[in-house]
Design a protein around this motif. Structure first.
Motif, short mmCIF file in Angstrom:
data_model
loop_
_atom_site.label_atom_id
_atom_site.label_comp_id
_atom_site.label_asym_id
_atom_site.label_seq_id
_atom_site.Cartn_x
_atom_site.Cartn_y
_atom_site.Cartn_z
N ARG A 37 44.01 36.69 38.13
CA ARG A 37 42.81 37.45 37.75
C ARG A 37 41.57 36.80 38.34
O ARG A 37 40.71 36.25 37.64
N GLN B 12 39.07 36.95 42.35
CA GLN B 12 38.83 37.66 43.60
C GLN B 12 38.81 36.68 44.76
O GLN B 12 38.35 35.54 44.62
N ARG C 240 39.52 51.67 38.99
CA ARG C 240 39.05 50.55 38.19
C ARG C 240 40.17 50.09 37.27
O ARG C 240 40.96 50.91 36.78
N SER D 236 29.58 42.97 39.93
CA SER D 236 30.72 43.49 40.69
C SER D 236 31.91 42.52 40.73
O SER D 236 32.97 42.88 41.25
N ASP D 237 31.73 41.31 40.23
CA ASP D 237 32.75 40.29 40.46
C ASP D 237 33.66 40.05 39.26
O ASP D 237 34.37 39.05 39.19
N ILE E 287 36.89 41.46 36.61
CA ILE E 287 38.24 41.96 36.84
C ILE E 287 38.41 43.36 36.27
O ILE E 287 38.82 44.28 36.97
N CYS F 211 35.45 46.81 37.15
CA CYS F 211 34.63 46.53 38.33
C CYS F 211 35.30 47.08 39.59
O CYS F 211 36.51 47.31 39.61
N LEU G 161 37.32 47.22 42.88
CA LEU G 161 38.45 46.38 43.27
C LEU G 161 38.28 45.80 44.66
O LEU G 161 39.04 44.93 45.07
N ARG H 274 35.82 41.05 49.67
CA ARG H 274 36.33 40.35 48.49
C ARG H 274 37.24 41.33 47.76
O ARG H 274 36.85 42.45 47.47
N ASN I 161 40.33 42.09 44.65
CA ASN I 161 40.90 41.71 43.37
C ASN I 161 42.37 41.37 43.58
O ASN I 161 43.17 42.23 43.97
N HIS I 162 42.74 40.11 43.33
CA HIS I 162 44.08 39.63 43.66
C HIS I 162 45.17 40.31 42.85
O HIS I 162 46.33 40.34 43.28
N THR I 163 44.85 40.86 41.69
CA THR I 163 45.89 41.49 40.90
C THR I 163 46.44 42.75 41.56
O THR I 163 47.57 43.16 41.28
#
Length: 458
Positions: free
Chosen positions: A49, A51, A90, A143-144, A146, A149, A151, A169, A171-173
């Protein structure tokens, strides 16, 4: 569009201005399904969770005379989002904080900008760390996060030479580096006129979700209970440097191994070397347990369930090699290599399914931070192949290092092909790390980046 802000790079070696336009939301070019899509239990880890910033540097191209990279990339993005529409949604939290993508087509954040500098002047600064990263990847307020916001945040910065920088940037999820690059290649294809991506995206996150009933069948040192006590790294005095490993450096490190281990892979060699040098540099207590977690993908049938081509979710686990710090430091590099090879060998279909089940049974535990180094090899992610019409980038890869995470990335340095590894350590530990690494590579200078102070926010 009117300029909304202007800033100046804070690098002591570079002075240039960046003028940014107001951030905008780019939505899919056509209507897309409004639905909920569940992430897998490999995606939905507490430790993912966050970025990650990536960056690409492009030269001017005579064949693209009169073409605006901002317009080309923005249009390609809108078309690609028709196929990769979850990126335009989102995240929301469901039962027990389960992450779900609300595919509502709100869009991804996009910023266009101009900088009064040429790529040639940046040539000595196109390997991480980047003192000017905040200028070419503006953190839009709010914006940063999880949940709730965007993605994806993308900034395209035109340079006065006709080249440009694309920084983003993600979102790793939602995806891993390979999934991101699949999406970026779709943007590049659509930007150059393709009617659809050459690789069709596949969701099917249930393939890496927990079994019914879930059952932990493997040992997972990366999620074991951590020792109590203060974190062993000073988080307030961190510096970043990148270390380049070309053929000479690799050969020098390999010479420290006994003959029976010299055929180990480059990833195994560098991972073992970095782990041992880092442990020495941190000056830990001899009985402190240290780990190196090797991020291994499950995309191949040999390592995983045989995921379909086009699957763009997270597909990795990170089995850990474990040792007492004192033993690791006293023994030769071969000891570390053997531990890394053993950890890598644990990764298979059963292992990653066991990880997914562990997430459900133990309530999504984070991976261990204390005494742990996580290393990923993204040299084969093909990030350097993303071509929007201006040719391949001069550099492509992660834009920063993290205190516990390092990535091995393909790079060309002074006409030599090799691997660059960003490292983040406390200032004094970084000095010791350099000394240890110089000893491993004898008189070969493995670094060429001035250290940059960063904050404890990492």
């Amino acid at each position: 569009m009117a300029s909304s802000s202007s800033s100046t790079s804070t690098s002591p070696c570079l002075a240039f201005h960046v003028k940014r336009c107001e951030p905008e939301l780019v939505v899919p070019a056509k209507a897309t399904p409004h639905e909920l899509k569940y992430l897998s239990d490999i995606d939905d880890q507490e430790g993912l969770r966050f970025q990650i910033p990536f960056i690409w540097f492009y030269k001017n191209s005579n064949s693209m005379e009169g073409k605006d990279p901002v317009k080309v990339i923005r249009e390609g993005l809108g078309k690609a989002l028709v196929y990769y529409y979850p990126f335009a949604g989102r995240l929301i939290e469901g039962y027990k904080r389960k992450l779900v993508v609300d595919c509502n087509a709100e869009g991804v954040l996009f910023i266009q900008a101009d900088a009064d500098i040429s790529l040639e002047r940046l040539s000595n600064n196109i390997q991480p760390p980047y003192p000017f990263l905040d200028e070419v990847l503006y953190n839009v307020p709010g914006s940063d996060g999880i949940v709730g916001c965007p993605l994806l945040l993308i900034q395209v910065t035109r340079l006065i030479c006709g080249g440009f920088i694309l920084a983003l940037r993600f979102n790793h999820t939602l995806c891993d580096a390979f999934g991101l690059l699949q999406f970026m290649n779709a943007i590049s294809e659509m930007a150059q006129g393709a009617q659809e991506p050459s690789i069709q995206p596949v969701w099917q996150r249930d393939l890496l979700s927990a079994r019914n009933p879930p059952r932990i069948t493997c040992t997972h040192h990366e999620y074991e209970e951590a020792m109590t006590g203060p974190v062993n790294m000073d988080q307030t005095n961190l510096v970043q440097r990148s270390f380049f490993f070309g053929p000479n450096q690799i050969k020098a490190i390999r010479s420290h191994l006994p003959p029976n281990l010299r055929s180990c892979s480059q990833f195994e060699l560098l991972t073992a070397c970095l782990w041992r040098c880092r442990t020495l540099a941190l000056k830990l207590e001899p009985d402190e347990i240290v780990r190196v977690s090797c991020i291994i993908t499950a995309r191949s049938k040999r390592r995983g369930p045989g995921l379909p081509v086009g699957y763009y979710g997270n597909t990795f686990a990170f089995p850990a090699a474990v040792s007492e710090a004192g033993v690791l430091c006293k023994k030769s590099l071969g000891y570390a290599v053997e531990l890394v090879k053993k950890a890598k060998a644990e990764m298979n279909e059963e292992y990653i399914k066991s990880v997914a089940d562990l997430m459900v049974i133990r309530g999504r535990p984070p991976f261990i931070m204390r005494g742990n180094l996580i290393i990923s090899d993204i040299a084969d992610s093909k990030s350097a192949n993303v071509d929007f019409g201006w040719g391949c980038p001069d550099y492509a890869g992660p834009a920063t290092a993290f205190p516990q995470i390092s990535l091995q990335v393909k790079c060309r340095n002074k006409e030599v092909d090799g691997i660059v590894v960003p490292i983040c350590l406390p200032f004094l530990a970084m000095i010791r790390f350099e000394q240890e690494l110089e000893e491993m590579t004898k008189e070969v200078n493995t670094y060429n980046i001035t250290p940059v102070m960063i904050t404890s926010a990492l």
